[in-house]
Design an enzyme around this catalytic site. Structure first.
Site, mmCIF file in Angstrom:
data_model
loop_
_atom_site.group_PDB
_atom_site.id
_atom_site.type_symbol
_atom_site.label_atom_id
_atom_site.label_comp_id
_atom_site.label_asym_id
_atom_site.label_seq_id
_atom_site.Cartn_x
_atom_site.Cartn_y
_atom_site.Cartn_z
ATOM 1 N N LYS A 13 0.835 -1.216 0.000
ATOM 2 C CA LYS A 13 0.000 0.000 0.000
ATOM 3 C C LYS A 13 0.870 1.267 0.000
ATOM 4 C CE LYS A 13 -2.183 -1.117 3.781
ATOM 5 N NZ LYS A 13 -1.474 -2.400 4.067
ATOM 6 N N ARG A 88 -9.548 0.710 8.746
ATOM 7 C CA ARG A 88 -9.081 -0.655 8.983
ATOM 8 C C ARG A 88 -10.089 -1.456 9.796
ATOM 9 N NH1 ARG A 88 -3.109 0.500 8.689
ATOM 10 N NH2 ARG A 88 -1.986 -1.456 8.857
ATOM 11 N N ARG A 127 11.503 -5.570 4.704
ATOM 12 C CA ARG A 127 11.220 -4.142 4.488
ATOM 13 C C ARG A 127 12.220 -3.242 5.216
ATOM 14 N NH1 ARG A 127 5.272 -1.934 5.314
ATOM 15 N NH2 ARG A 127 5.436 -2.942 7.351
ATOM 16 N N ARG A 160 11.300 -1.574 10.731
ATOM 17 C CA ARG A 160 10.230 -1.247 11.675
ATOM 18 C C ARG A 160 10.165 -2.267 12.810
ATOM 19 N NH1 ARG A 160 4.985 0.165 8.091
ATOM 20 N NH2 ARG A 160 4.051 -0.933 9.847
ATOM 21 N N ARG A 171 -0.328 -9.113 13.465
ATOM 22 C CA ARG A 171 -0.906 -8.121 12.545
ATOM 23 C C ARG A 171 -1.759 -8.807 11.484
ATOM 24 N NH1 ARG A 171 4.192 -5.452 10.570
ATOM 25 N NH2 ARG A 171 2.910 -3.992 9.414
#
Ligand code: ADP
Ligand code: AMP
Length: 217
Positions: A13, A88, A127, A160, A171
């Site tokens: 996203k 969300r 990431r 992160r 998550r």
């Protein structure tokens, strides 16, 4: 154009939001980015949100909705926006609909980035994000020349805290329980368009922009 991006964590996203927002000339509004900025500035909102983010859980609706209400009231969002990571939950989506009605407008389209769990785990575990310009990298799929430095702006890259394996699992659970129902919510409004978000970043961007075009964007 008023657009929402939905999809599991790691679907791409943030990566796509940058290109799509530039294409549409609208601000990209990422609730994750706003929370992280508050965390690093140690604001009251950041301290509260961090407890949930570190656990891989969603920040409570009331806190999140108030934050988005303030952001949408800023002048740059008056003519359109791209929401990345909000809504969300179904209550967030219903409140957003009401907020927009009060502003005399509505969402145009909800773009769902479709990727399976295995790919999402590969994407999240590699990431890296730039502290300076926010560009999103991946150690394998979009590697910077030096693992710790952003090729675009020269700032430091970081991993992160919530991209650790145990937090990723939580998550994904939160996504399945609380966010996936948005697909039906927006499907029922006739506003949902799903696109295949696998393959090269550029190919996904082309699919996204084609989808927008067929809906007038
Ligand atoms: P989200 O905002 O949905 O959590 P990101 O945009 O941060 O996802 O992407 C998660 C990771 O996957 C990043 O490291 C990014 O570089 C990588 N990524 C994004 N799109 C692709 C793609 N099409 N193919 C491979 N990796 C991708
Ligand atoms: P993201 O950068 O979108 O992956 O978001 C990182 C984290 O911020 C999430 O795991 C949540 O803890 C929190 N967050 C971001 N957006 C929302 C939202 N709309 N509702 C609740 N929590 C959110």
């Amino acid at each position: 154009m008023r657009l929402v991006l939905v999809g599991p964590p790691g679907a791409g996203k943030g990566t796509q939001a940058e290109f799509i927002a530039a294409h549409l000339a609208v601000p990209k509004i990422s609730t994750g980015d706003i929370f992280r900025a508050n965390v690093s500035q140690r604001t009251e909102l950041g301290i509260e949100a961090k407890r949930y983010m570190d656990a891989g859980e969603l920040v409570p609706d009331e806190i999140t909705i108030n934050m988005v209400r303030d952001r949408l009231a800023e002048p740059d969002a008056g003519d359109g926006f791209l929401l990345d990571g909000f809504p969300r939950t179904v209550p967030q989506a219903a409140t957003l609909d009401k907020m927009l009605v009060d502003m005399g407008t509505s969402l145009d389209l909800v773009l769902e980035l479709v990727v399976d769990d295995d790919e999402v785990i590969r994407r999240l575990s590699g990431r890296r994000t730039c502290r300076g310009c926010g560009k999103i990298w991946h150690v394998e799929f979009d590697p910077p020349t030096d693992d710790a430095v952003c090729d675009r702006c020269g700032s430091e890259l970081f991993q992160r805290d919530d991209d650790k394996p145990e937090t990723i699992a939580r998550r994904l659970e939160e996504y399945a329980n609380k966010t996936a129902p948005l697909v039906d919510y927006y499907g029922a409004q006739g506003k949902l368009v799903g696109i295949d978000a696998t393959g090269p970043v550029e190919d996904v961007t082309v699919r996204a922009i084609d989808a927008l075009r067929s809906y007038g964007g």
